[in-house]
Motif scaffolding. Structure first.
Motif, PDB file in Angstrom:
ATOM      1  N   ALA A   1       0.989 -11.949  -6.848  1.00  9.81           N
ATOM      2  CA  ALA A   1      -0.233 -11.134  -6.934  1.00  9.81           C
ATOM      3  C   ALA A   1       0.095  -9.853  -7.683  1.00  9.81           C
ATOM      4  O   ALA A   1       1.056  -9.153  -7.348  1.00  9.81           O
ATOM      5  CB  ALA A   1      -0.772 -10.814  -5.545  1.00  9.81           C
ATOM      6  N   ARG A   2      -0.708  -9.563  -8.682  1.00  6.51           N
ATOM      7  CA  ARG A   2      -0.452  -8.365  -9.490  1.00  6.51           C
ATOM      8  C   ARG A   2      -0.696  -7.101  -8.665  1.00  6.51           C
ATOM      9  O   ARG A   2      -1.431  -7.110  -7.669  1.00  6.51           O
ATOM     10  CB  ARG A   2      -1.332  -8.368 -10.734  1.00  6.51           C
ATOM     11  CG  ARG A   2      -1.069  -9.562 -11.651  1.00  6.51           C
ATOM     12  CD  ARG A   2      -1.760  -9.392 -12.988  1.00  6.51           C
ATOM     13  NE  ARG A   2      -1.619 -10.581 -13.822  1.00  6.51           N
ATOM     14  CZ  ARG A   2      -0.548 -10.847 -14.573  1.00  6.51           C
ATOM     15  NH1 ARG A   2       0.479 -10.009 -14.583  1.00  6.51           N
ATOM     16  NH2 ARG A   2      -0.502 -11.944 -15.322  1.00  6.51           N
ATOM     17  N   TRP A   3      -0.086  -6.004  -9.128  1.00  9.99           N
ATOM     18  CA  TRP A   3      -0.155  -4.714  -8.423  1.00  9.99           C
ATOM     19  C   TRP A   3      -0.687  -3.680  -9.403  1.00  9.99           C
ATOM     20  O   TRP A   3       0.044  -3.052 -10.149  1.00  9.99           O
ATOM     21  CB  TRP A   3       1.241  -4.325  -7.924  1.00  9.99           C
ATOM     22  CG  TRP A   3       1.281  -3.112  -7.038  1.00  9.99           C
ATOM     23  CD1 TRP A   3       1.739  -1.865  -7.356  1.00  9.99           C
ATOM     24  CD2 TRP A   3       0.874  -3.042  -5.671  1.00  9.99           C
ATOM     25  NE1 TRP A   3       1.648  -1.022  -6.284  1.00  9.99           N
ATOM     26  CE2 TRP A   3       1.113  -1.713  -5.212  1.00  9.99           C
ATOM     27  CE3 TRP A   3       0.328  -3.952  -4.778  1.00  9.99           C
ATOM     28  CZ2 TRP A   3       0.829  -1.289  -3.928  1.00  9.99           C
ATOM     29  CZ3 TRP A   3       0.049  -3.535  -3.493  1.00  9.99           C
ATOM     30  CH2 TRP A   3       0.295  -2.218  -3.074  1.00  9.99           C
ATOM     31  N   GLU A   4      -2.038  -3.489  -9.384  1.00  5.63           N
ATOM     32  CA  GLU A   4      -2.664  -2.657 -10.403  1.00  5.63           C
ATOM     33  C   GLU A   4      -3.721  -1.700  -9.871  1.00  5.63           C
ATOM     34  O   GLU A   4      -4.210  -0.853 -10.627  1.00  5.63           O
ATOM     35  CB  GLU A   4      -3.303  -3.546 -11.477  1.00  5.63           C
ATOM     36  CG  GLU A   4      -2.303  -4.400 -12.227  1.00  5.63           C
ATOM     37  CD  GLU A   4      -2.956  -5.375 -13.202  1.00  5.63           C
ATOM     38  OE1 GLU A   4      -2.243  -5.861 -14.093  1.00  5.63           O
ATOM     39  OE2 GLU A   4      -4.176  -5.627 -13.061  1.00  5.63           O
TER      40      GLU A   4
ATOM     41  N   ARG B   1       5.954  -4.183 -12.636  1.00  2.00           N
ATOM     42  CA  ARG B   1       6.605  -3.665 -11.435  1.00  2.00           C
ATOM     43  C   ARG B   1       5.579  -3.541 -10.303  1.00  2.00           C
ATOM     44  O   ARG B   1       4.454  -3.122 -10.520  1.00  2.00           O
ATOM     45  CB  ARG B   1       7.242  -2.305 -11.707  1.00  2.00           C
ATOM     46  CG  ARG B   1       8.408  -2.335 -12.684  1.00  2.00           C
ATOM     47  CD  ARG B   1       9.002  -0.949 -12.859  1.00  2.00           C
ATOM     48  NE  ARG B   1      10.216  -0.958 -13.669  1.00  2.00           N
ATOM     49  CZ  ARG B   1      10.257  -0.764 -14.970  1.00  2.00           C
ATOM     50  NH1 ARG B   1       9.136  -0.514 -15.631  1.00  2.00           N
ATOM     51  NH2 ARG B   1      11.400  -0.797 -15.624  1.00  2.00           N
ATOM     52  N   GLY B   2       6.005  -3.875  -9.107  1.00  2.55           N
ATOM     53  CA  GLY B   2       5.120  -3.818  -7.960  1.00  2.55           C
ATOM     54  C   GLY B   2       4.473  -5.151  -7.638  1.00  2.55           C
ATOM     55  O   GLY B   2       3.853  -5.293  -6.572  1.00  2.55           O
TER      56      GLY B   2
ATOM     57  N   THR C   1       7.379   5.355 -14.785  1.00  3.26           N
ATOM     58  CA  THR C   1       6.835   4.100 -14.264  1.00  3.26           C
ATOM     59  C   THR C   1       7.898   3.169 -13.710  1.00  3.26           C
ATOM     60  O   THR C   1       7.568   2.119 -13.153  1.00  3.26           O
ATOM     61  CB  THR C   1       6.039   3.369 -15.361  1.00  3.26           C
ATOM     62  OG1 THR C   1       6.890   3.108 -16.486  1.00  3.26           O
ATOM     63  CG2 THR C   1       4.855   4.217 -15.804  1.00  3.26           C
ATOM     64  N   SER C   2       9.158   3.530 -13.865  1.00  2.00           N
ATOM     65  CA  SER C   2      10.212   2.711 -13.277  1.00  2.00           C
ATOM     66  C   SER C   2      10.411   3.004 -11.802  1.00  2.00           C
ATOM     67  O   SER C   2      11.082   2.238 -11.098  1.00  2.00           O
ATOM     68  CB  SER C   2      11.533   2.939 -14.026  1.00  2.00           C
ATOM     69  OG  SER C   2      12.042   4.251 -13.776  1.00  2.00           O
ATOM     70  N   HIS C   3       9.827   4.103 -11.319  1.00  2.00           N
ATOM     71  CA  HIS C   3       9.977   4.468  -9.909  1.00  2.00           C
ATOM     72  C   HIS C   3       8.869   3.816  -9.088  1.00  2.00           C
ATOM     73  O   HIS C   3       7.712   3.743  -9.524  1.00  2.00           O
ATOM     74  CB  HIS C   3       9.933   5.988  -9.745  1.00  2.00           C
ATOM     75  CG  HIS C   3      10.400   6.439  -8.405  1.00  2.00           C
ATOM     76  ND1 HIS C   3       9.613   6.383  -7.273  1.00  2.00           N
ATOM     77  CD2 HIS C   3      11.596   6.944  -7.992  1.00  2.00           C
ATOM     78  CE1 HIS C   3      10.285   6.834  -6.235  1.00  2.00           C
ATOM     79  NE2 HIS C   3      11.508   7.181  -6.647  1.00  2.00           N
ATOM     80  N   PRO C   4       9.186   3.365  -7.855  1.00  2.00           N
ATOM     81  CA  PRO C   4       8.156   2.709  -7.019  1.00  2.00           C
ATOM     82  C   PRO C   4       6.905   3.550  -6.788  1.00  2.00           C
ATOM     83  O   PRO C   4       5.824   2.990  -6.607  1.00  2.00           O
ATOM     84  CB  PRO C   4       8.895   2.446  -5.701  1.00  2.00           C
ATOM     85  CG  PRO C   4      10.325   2.322  -6.097  1.00  2.00           C
ATOM     86  CD  PRO C   4      10.521   3.285  -7.234  1.00  2.00           C
TER      87      PRO C   4
ATOM     88  N   ALA D   1       5.298   5.114  -8.911  1.00  2.00           N
ATOM     89  CA  ALA D   1       4.415   4.981 -10.076  1.00  2.00           C
ATOM     90  C   ALA D   1       4.152   3.523 -10.447  1.00  2.00           C
ATOM     91  O   ALA D   1       3.585   3.251 -11.505  1.00  2.00           O
ATOM     92  CB  ALA D   1       5.019   5.709 -11.270  1.00  2.00           C
ATOM     93  N   PHE D   2       4.520   2.590  -9.594  1.00  2.00           N
ATOM     94  CA  PHE D   2       4.259   1.187  -9.907  1.00  2.00           C
ATOM     95  C   PHE D   2       2.763   0.963 -10.110  1.00  2.00           C
ATOM     96  O   PHE D   2       1.928   1.475  -9.354  1.00  2.00           O
ATOM     97  CB  PHE D   2       4.761   0.286  -8.787  1.00  2.00           C
ATOM     98  CG  PHE D   2       6.257   0.076  -8.778  1.00  2.00           C
ATOM     99  CD1 PHE D   2       7.068   0.597  -9.764  1.00  2.00           C
ATOM    100  CD2 PHE D   2       6.849  -0.666  -7.760  1.00  2.00           C
ATOM    101  CE1 PHE D   2       8.442   0.399  -9.743  1.00  2.00           C
ATOM    102  CE2 PHE D   2       8.208  -0.877  -7.736  1.00  2.00           C
ATOM    103  CZ  PHE D   2       9.013  -0.339  -8.727  1.00  2.00           C
ATOM    104  N   GLY D   3       2.438   0.168 -11.126  1.00  2.00           N
ATOM    105  CA  GLY D   3       1.038  -0.148 -11.408  1.00  2.00           C
ATOM    106  C   GLY D   3       0.366   0.824 -12.351  1.00  2.00           C
ATOM    107  O   GLY D   3      -0.800   0.629 -12.715  1.00  2.00           O
ATOM    108  N   TYR D   4       1.081   1.880 -12.756  1.00  2.00           N
ATOM    109  CA  TYR D   4       0.511   2.885 -13.651  1.00  2.00           C
ATOM    110  C   TYR D   4       1.138   2.796 -15.036  1.00  2.00           C
ATOM    111  O   TYR D   4       2.211   2.215 -15.214  1.00  2.00           O
ATOM    112  CB  TYR D   4       0.721   4.294 -13.076  1.00  2.00           C
ATOM    113  CG  TYR D   4      -0.154   4.575 -11.891  1.00  2.00           C
ATOM    114  CD1 TYR D   4      -1.458   5.031 -12.052  1.00  2.00           C
ATOM    115  CD2 TYR D   4       0.301   4.358 -10.588  1.00  2.00           C
ATOM    116  CE1 TYR D   4      -2.279   5.271 -10.956  1.00  2.00           C
ATOM    117  CE2 TYR D   4      -0.506   4.601  -9.485  1.00  2.00           C
ATOM    118  CZ  TYR D   4      -1.799   5.054  -9.682  1.00  2.00           C
ATOM    119  OH  TYR D   4      -2.621   5.287  -8.596  1.00  2.00           O
ATOM    120  N   GLU D   5       0.450   3.408 -15.994  1.00  2.00           N
ATOM    121  CA  GLU D   5       0.999   3.550 -17.331  1.00  2.00           C
ATOM    122  C   GLU D   5       1.735   4.883 -17.417  1.00  2.00           C
ATOM    123  O   GLU D   5       1.905   5.576 -16.416  1.00  2.00           O
ATOM    124  CB  GLU D   5      -0.120   3.426 -18.364  1.00  2.00           C
ATOM    125  CG  GLU D   5      -0.811   2.068 -18.320  1.00  2.00           C
ATOM    126  CD  GLU D   5      -1.880   1.920 -19.373  1.00  2.00           C
ATOM    127  OE1 GLU D   5      -2.033   2.836 -20.209  1.00  2.00           O
ATOM    128  OE2 GLU D   5      -2.577   0.884 -19.359  1.00  2.00           O
TER     129      GLU D   5
END
Length: 844
Positions: A513-516, A550-551, A747-750, A752-756
């Protein structure tokens, strides 16, 4: 006692010849007769206020009442419609005719010029006098012996909402009744003047309903605005209270006015103010106008109606919870509840009077307002573009809001390239509009409201304002799009997310499931509550020729083998319930990135979450977190009161959320040490906005203020000669009441997962923190990060190169610093994933 108002409010004629036939008018009781006590001698509880309005409706042919909903705690919300019998017999025709003027209802309006005046009472629960005034007002409108009010109702329909916030009002009234003695004590030091936490201002979830008209995050707001748009009144009054020593405030409002406000709307505020002043002058009551209460932020009970064509106004009476039933003011007079309700009663009737006298002009100008909106809308931008390839859940949430406000949208009729303002870059450039993109044109009935929600940089005529100055919806929802100066043709259509298919013929190795966005957090919480074990990817990966960010949630069969045959059906069912597409993976061996057994695919432990609440914490900020868990992501949270927090065993929780606090001693040194030890042993502390102030320079915490270079250099001698009258503007130069900033994200940090790479944040103050020396600076405001809204020039300089979101490891645990509040008033949709990351992803 007030001096009788000779011209208007005391013109009672026994057996007067009325313009209406009144049914059983002799049975109408005054509020005091009905309640069994003198109005103004005590507070009237919610159910008795409702009962009185129903009594009037049942005994007078001049009144109809309607229950339009209920509060979170199940209390009735109702409207009363008041006019003469002739108008009441054609009330539906008056309503639909008015909607035809707006263009919201098809058809040609008749020549009817009935004015519609809407009076809203008690949106703030502990500003209680207005509901008492509402009962007196409706009685005088229908009283057989009051010929003056009957004359007004010949060409006016009055709509009354006697109590917008019954939960907050009952919270205050019940506390006061338990606190006061047989006689009230007018000394302000007395206990009855000091309402404890949580006070009655807000609704059940501690939301300020007078900040929610545009965002509709609360149940009460959604129900009310739905009814409001069925009528679209010409005049709207929102009754309030302020500090008990303040004179009465009524329109005209203070600057800044939003430049969407018409000359007529401004001018008629003056006319209403002059009429109010006439009666206040006759009674030697103090009042003020054109100060403090401006017309800019669009989600108030005065601005929202204004941006929908009405004359929207706030009326403010001295009082508030500190006034009780009576309080001694600074000059030695005692302000009583009777005084307060009488003042509100007076302005209410005065507003109806002046509206009736100008009914023809009100209707004419209202018609012109909507005619202009449809054919010749004002403002720099004429079309707002929402790119079709945005996240569909974000689009659905935004379009749901537009639907609730009856703002039309559709798709472009053809592809084209032109110049336009790019919200992401903050500049004008060549942009491309495709046939799949969505457009919101200001050439429509709700064009002004569309302009208000989407204009990139609202223009302030004065920087001294009462609230936030930026709210643009592309930023709030985290979507791509443009503002165009040209009018583009729109093919009106509704939005519907693509159909999902979560039926699988086989039994995959894992579900993905995507994380967005928020909808993905909602799916995760459903999975966790159903004891489904979940992993998440900390790196991008590719499988079955699809890329996953990520996420991404990875739900493996191996982790959930104890569920047996229930596993597949339950995962598919929960994904469909949340309208989220899941994907099956037949193997854990990916095309690129970490395999599902890699240490980069982390097990997500179901967190036990607590929120600090109570005296010393911010009521609104506590409510935002509570509402987020309870109503948005439906995940358990335990509210811990500051009164007994020292006794709480923190080992029962994995996450502790520290909301904004106005009392720096919410945690004493001993408890701080215990919190540090809990973090070091694996706990996670999330500090939101002002709560971070308490952590600055605390032992073990890495948060520090940014060095203020301005303060490090002594003022030149001439600079010390500040002018006393300039102090407010000097303060404003260093302030930021609410503006949008572009935050550069790691965005590599948890977190910020799902963000640009960029997140647009609503920054609510000028608090400037240095980058963390020993931690992760996940989100930072760099130079030229300011995008929209007012920020003082000193504050703008100070906020450059500062921390917005950071994470510090502390032993086995972590601290999440959220300098900006992503849950502010629950309307900044794009921040809700960020908070989900803080709770569920960080530190796993």
């Amino acid at each position: 006692m007030m001096k009788l108002l000779s011209r208007t409010f005391a013109c009672f004629f026994l057996f007067a010849t009325l313009s209406v036939t009144v049914q059983a008018q002799g049975d109408i009781q005054s509020p005091s007769e009905f309640l069994g006590y003198e109005l103004g001698s005590q507070w009237t509880p919610h159910h008795k206020v409702m009962d009185y309005f129903w009594h009037v409706a049942e005994t007078s042919s001049m009144v109809e009442a309607k229950e339009y909903g209920e509060s979170y705690e199940g209390r009735q919300l109702m409207l009363a419609f008041v006019s003469n019998t002739e108008n009441m017999n054609q009330l539906e025709e008056i309503r639909t005719n008015n909607l035809k003027r707006t263009g919201l209802l098809d058809g040609e309006p008749s020549a009817d010029t009935t004015a519609i005046v809407w009076l809203s009472y008690n949106v703030h629960g502990n500003e209680t006098s207005s509901s008492e005034a509402a009962m007196k007002t409706i009685y005088e409108l229908v009283h057989p012996e009051n010929a003056e009010t009957k004359s007004w109702l010949q060409n006016t329909v009055v709509i009354m909402d006697p109590m917008l916030n019954p939960d907050g009002r009952e919270r205050y009234v019940n506390w006061f009744q338990q606190t006061v003695g047989e006689e009230f004590n007018a000394q302000v030091e007395a206990r009855e003047h000091h309402e404890p936490w949580p006070n009655g201002r807000t609704n059940h979830y501690y939301f300020d309903l007078n900040r929610d008209w545009a965002w509709l995050t609360q149940k009460e707001s959604r129900q009310r605005v739905e009814e409001y748009q069925e009528w679209m009144p010409h005049v709207h009054v929102d009754f309030h209270e302020q500090g008990y020593d303040s004179p009465y405030y009524f329109a005209p409002a203070a600057k800044p006015f939003h430049n969407a406000i018409t000359d007529w709307q401004s001018d008629f505020q003056y006319a209403i103010g002059k009429n109010n002043a006439k009666y206040f002058d006759e009674n030697s009551w103090l009042y003020f106008t054109r100060e403090v209460f401006d017309l800019f932020y669009p989600s108030y009970g005065d601005t929202y109606p204004t941006f929908n064509g009405a004359i929207g106004m706030t009326y403010e009476q001295a009082g508030h919870s500190m006034a009780g039933l009576g309080v001694i003011q600074a000059e030695g007079d005692t302000l009583t509840l009777d005084d307060r309700l009488t003042h509100h009663f007076t302005t209410g009737l005065s507003t109806i009077e002046i509206s009736s006298q100008n009914a023809d002009r009100l209707v004419s100008e209202f018609s012109d307002y909507y005619r202009t909106a449809r054919s010749n809308p004002q403002g720099e931008y004429k079309t707002f573009v929402i790119k079709a390839d945005n996240n569909p859940d974000k689009l659905q949430a935004l379009f749901d809001l537009l639907d609730e406000h009856q703002i039309d949208y559709g798709k472009a009729t053809r592809e084209r390239t032109m110049g336009g303002y790019n919200y992401r870059t903050g500049g004008t450039e060549r942009i491309r509009v495709t046939e799949d993109d969505y457009l919101v044109s200001v050439h429509q009935p709700k064009g002004v409201m569309a302009r208000i929600l989407f204009e990139p940089r609202p223009e302030l005529t004065d920087s001294v304002t009462y609230d936030i100055t930026a709210w643009e919806q592309h930023y709030a929802y985290g979507i791509e799009g443009y503002a165009l100066k040209q009018q583009l043709e729109v093919n009106e259509t509704s939005f519907s997310k693509e159909d999902i298919d979560n039926a699988f013929d086989d039994k995959p190795y894992a579900y993905l499931a995507r994380w967005e966005g928020l909808a993905d957090v909602q799916l995760l919480t459903d999975l966790l509550k159903n004891d489904i074990k979940v992993r998440f990817a900390s790196e991008e990966f590719k499988i079955d020729d699809r890329m996953y960010g990520r996420g991404t949630l990875i739900i493996t069969r191996a982790d959930n083998k104890k569920m047996g045959e229930r596993f597949d059906n339950l995962v598919q069912k929960l994904a469909s319930k949340n309208n989220q597409q899941i994907y099956g993976a037949e193997t854990g061996f990916v095309q690129s990135g970490p395999d599902f057994g890699s240490s980069s695919v982390r097990y997500l432990k179901k967190p036990r979450v607590a929120l600090l609440a109570g005296e010393g914490t911010s009521l609104n900020r506590v409510g935002e977190v509570w509402h987020y868990f309870d109503r948005q992501i439906n995940y358990p949270i335990t509210l811990l009161d500051t009164g007994y927090f020292d006794e709480v065993d923190l080992d029962n929780y994995d996450v502790l959320i520290l909301p904004s606090a106005f009392d720096g001693d919410v945690l004493d040194d001993e408890r701080f040490q215990e919190v540090r030890e809990w973090i070091a042993s694996g706990g996670k502390l999330i500090a939101v906005k002002d709560a971070n102030n308490m952590l600055v320079d605390k032992d073990g915490f890495g948060l520090k203020w940014k060095e203020d270079k301005a303060d490090s250099t002594a003022k030149a001698s001439d600079d010390k000669l500040d002018r006393y009258g300039d102090q407010q503007r000097e303060y404003i130069s260093g302030s930021n009441s609410g503006s949008v900033y572009e935050i550069s994200m790691d965005t590599s940090h948890p977190l910020a997962f799902g963000y640009e790479d960029s997140y647009f944040s609503l920054k609510l103050d000028a608090d400037a923190y240095s980058y963390l020396d020993n931690g992760w600076n996940v989100g930072v405001a760099k130079e030229d990060a300011h995008m929209s809204g007012f920020v003082g020039y000193k504050a703008e300089e100070e906020l450059e190169n500062t921390l917005t979101f950071g994470v510090q490891n502390m032993g086995q645990g972590s601290v999440v610093y959220m300098v900006d509040n992503p849950l502010f008033r629950a309307f900044w949709y794009n921040g809700k994933l960020l908070f989900g990351n803080a709770v569920f992803m960080v530190g796993q």
